[in-house]
Structure formats: C-alpha cells, structure tokens
Design a protein around this motif. Structure first.
Motif, PDB file in Angstrom:
ATOM      1  N   HIS A 248       0.757  -1.305   0.047  1.00 34.86           N
ATOM      2  CA  HIS A 248      -0.074  -0.143  -0.130  1.00 34.86           C
ATOM      3  C   HIS A 248       0.988   1.255   0.156  1.00 34.86           C
ATOM      4  O   HIS A 248       0.349   2.317   0.447  1.00 34.86           O
ATOM      5  N   CYS A 258      -8.058   1.304  -4.063  1.00 36.67           N
ATOM      6  CA  CYS A 258      -7.445  -0.122  -3.795  1.00 36.67           C
ATOM      7  C   CYS A 258      -8.455  -0.469  -2.801  1.00 36.67           C
ATOM      8  O   CYS A 258      -9.141   0.141  -1.992  1.00 36.67           O
ATOM      9  N   CYS A 260      -7.956  -0.915   0.180  1.00 44.59           N
ATOM     10  CA  CYS A 260      -7.575  -0.195   1.459  1.00 44.59           C
ATOM     11  C   CYS A 260      -8.473   1.043   1.711  1.00 44.59           C
ATOM     12  O   CYS A 260      -8.406   1.611   2.864  1.00 44.59           O
ATOM     13  N   CYS A 265      -2.265   2.722  -4.742  1.00 41.80           N
ATOM     14  CA  CYS A 265      -1.194   1.722  -4.049  1.00 41.80           C
ATOM     15  C   CYS A 265      -0.712   0.924  -4.881  1.00 41.80           C
ATOM     16  O   CYS A 265      -1.188   0.713  -5.995  1.00 41.80           O
TER      17      CYS A 265
HETATM   18 ZN   LIG Z   1      -4.083   0.254  -0.654  1.00 42.67          ZN
END
Ligand SMILES: [Zn+2]
Length: 397
Positions: A248, A258, A260, A265
């Motif tokens: 990340h 992403c 996340c 990332c």
């Molecule tokens: Zn990420």
C-alpha cells in the motif's frame, strides 16, 4: 571460524557452528573433499573429519565415491545427502494452494498445486492445508523424516504465526500457526507461518540464480504485492515482523481505487487483479488468474496494441517501485515473482528504462524476473523448515 578438536558440553555451540559451516561449504561447493572443507572453512582436518563422520552418520552428508585427480592423494568427495530428511512448504494464494517438499540438497521431492478459493475462509483453508500436508507426508514415505512445515501467506504475519491481516485472502486476525498445529496434532514436526514474500526471497537466496547475492529483494506478484528483503545476507523482519509490507505504498495519487480505501497503492496498480482488470477490461471478476495471464501473454505476443501499451505503463510503475526499494536498501538485485515474472518480457524493458532514469549513480540495482515460478513461497517454506539442521543442529532420532 573457531576450530575445536575435542568437543565438550560447554563447547557444544561451537560444534553446532562448525557443523553448520561444513554443511554450508558442501552445499555451495559440492562435490568437495574433506581437505577442501578444511582449507576453505579454516577448521583443522581432524575437526572436519570428526564433523563429517557425524554428519554422514546422521544422513546429512554422503560420500560420492568419486575421486578428484589433483596433485597428491585422490580424495573421496562429499555431497549433501537429501535422501533422509525433507522440509515441507505450503503456500496460500487467492485461488490455489501449493505444496513443495524439498531435501537438504534442495532437490524438490514433490511440487503440487491445488485450485482452492481463498473465499472459502480461514477454517476451510486450514482443513485443506492439513489434508494436503497429510497427503504429502504419505507420499514422502516412511523412509524419510519431515523436519518441519512452514506455511506462506500473502499478508502480515507476526512472530507467533498469527495473521493480523491478509486483505488478498479476506483474512483478519487469523491464528494460523496455532490452528495448523491443532489440525496436525497427530504429527510430530514443528509448524511455522511466514509471509509469502519472506519465504520467496529465502527461496531465491537458496535456489535461484542469485543465490550468492547478499543484498536481494523479491517483490511478489499475485493478489498482494509484498517485498522479501535480504540485506547483508540477513532477512529483514522489522520491529513487529512486518518489514516489506509495501503493497500500500502510494505510487499514483490519482490511480485506481485500492481495497484499503485509498487510491494508487502498489497493489492497486501492480497486483494480479489490477493488471487483469486493466489489460482485459471485459474479463469480469476473476476466480482463476492463470488462464487470464496466459491470455494477456498471447495478446502481447500477437502485438495487440492496447495490451502492449498497458504493459509498458505497468512496467514503468514497476520501475518506480523498484527505485523506491533501491533507494531504501541499495540491493544488488530486485527479483519479481508471480504474474510480474510471467509478464516480464513486456514489463521489464519499460521498468529498466524508468529505473535507469531514477538511478543517481549507474549501474544501480538490477531488476530481473524470478525463475522459481509460483511455487517460490512454498519452496521457501520447505527451505525454512530445514533451517535448524542447516544451522548445525542434528535432527532427533
Ligand atoms: Zn491500498
């Protein structure tokens, strides 16, 4: 190197160290004679003879029966004996499980791949891993001893073998080592868990063409991008064991979303799902990555313009990621694995150009494709499972 002739209890550690030195020398220079081992390790001949006798008795070395025609007396040469002990490695991918058993000499005893969706969840995965282990132990046979099992996971692994997070598998807080030990409680070998990246770089350090390299990074392909870091010959783990969790790292602020929650990332740009989504826009959700990567290879070979352009852009990003790793660690080689290795013929030219442009003092780091394929993590697991013997401890029994 310290040499001793008559080991005593308090010198046990010295003998362990010396035993490891003999094994390491034979691994790197086999076939070699006892005199070679003595000359190159700095141990005296009597010590080497005694250590070699012990290692032969325990099935870790064997004499080849060949002689070297050199000046002086012909000598019996030694090689590692891979016949009695094996290490077992398993790796958990997004869509497959891989099992590798390897002997002390690095000879693969078996390599199995089984389609398995990570979406099945950790409990089912543990059951499948335990079943695969039992089958592998049966196949390995009663005449060989399994010294240990190490499981590779694409995520974070703490020193207890718990997996706090493996987004590529959809796992959070999975006590994997403890669950595996429970599932395999009828087995008497140690079970460990490590990251795919750490074990893949260990496999490179032992089996790949860069085995002699002391400053080496393996950047995993696959659903999660992670870096296994070897610096000065040592695996870097960091304070909590999370070193190399580069998936990340922000590479493009306006890049794709992403998992996340952020954008751009490394994993969202270079992960296998991201690469397939970008190059095969009509592919839909992918449950089996390999055929899609093969489709991309076929299109690239056929000169498909959008695919070639996409691969060049992804290659450039890979070059940027390598330049970050190079700036942090100054490795000699960054080796890319998984789908990044499969697509290397089209990724690396752009990556090399990008890397060269960002290298202040040429020649800089080399960026290469791994030759170990998608079994690198499991192979590293098998290698890691042999570590105590390679460190000079004699196997029990
Ligand atoms: Zn990420």
């Amino acid at each position: 190197m310290i040499s001793i002739d008559r080991p005593t209890a308090d010198l046990g550690d010295v003998r362990v160290t010396n035993r490891a030195a003999v094994l390491r020398h034979v691994r790197r220079h086999a076939p070699c004679s006892r005199a070679d081992v003595a000359a190159r390790t700095g141990l005296n001949k009597a010590t080497v003879s005694s250590l070699v006798a012990e290692l032969i008795e325990h099935g870790l070395l064997r004499e080849t029966g060949l002689t070297e025609n050199r000046v002086g007396r012909p000598a019996t040469t030694l090689v590692l004996d891979g016949s009695r002990y094996v290490g077992l490695g398993l790796s958990v991918g997004a869509d497959e499980l891989v099992a590798v058993a390897a002997g002390l000499g690095g000879d693969p005893v078996l390599t199995w791949r089984r389609a398995f969706p990570a979406a099945a969840g950790p409990e089912e995965t543990v059951k499948a891993l335990a079943a695969l282990t039992r089958r592998a132990v049966t196949r390995i046979g009663a005449d060989r001893t399994v010294l240990g099992l190490t499981v590779a996971v694409p995520g974070l692994v703490d020193p207890d073998g718990d997996v706090p997070a493996a987004p590529a598998l959809g796992w959070r807080g999975v006590p994997l080592a403890a669950s595996m030990r429970r599932a395999l409680r009828d087995r008497d070998f140690p079970v460990a868990v490590d990251t795919e990246a750490n074990l893949a770089v260990l496999a490179e350090r032992r089996h790949g063409p860069y085995a002699a390299t002391t400053d080496l990074v393996h950047l995993t392909g696959g659903p999660a991008i992670g870096a296994g870091l070897i610096s000065g010959g040592r695996l870097l783990r960091g304070g909590r064991g999370f070193a190399g969790d580069v998936g990340h790292l922000p590479l493009a602020a306006d890049g794709p979303a992403c998992d996340c929650g952020r954008r751009g990332c490394l994993t969202a740009l270079l992960g296998v799902d991201a690469v397939i989504r970008r190059l095969l826009p009509g592919a839909g959700p992918v449950t089996d990555h390999l055929p899609e990567i093969e489709r991309i290879q076929a299109l690239a070979r056929a000169g498909d313009e959008p695919v070639r352009t996409g691969l060049t852009e992804i290659g450039r990003l890979l070059g940027q990621a390598a330049s970050v790793l190079s700036g942090l660690l100054d490795p000699e080689v960054v080796v890319v694995g998984g789908h990044l290795a499969a697509l290397a013929p089209w990724l690396l030219p752009a990556a090399h150009a990008e890397l060269a442009a960002r290298t202040p003092v040429p020649p800089g780091v080399r960026l290469e494709a791994s030759t170990l394929g998608s079994a690198a993590g499991a192979l590293g697991g098998a290698t890691a499972a042999l570590a105590t013997v390679e460190a000079g401890r004699l196997p029990a029994g």
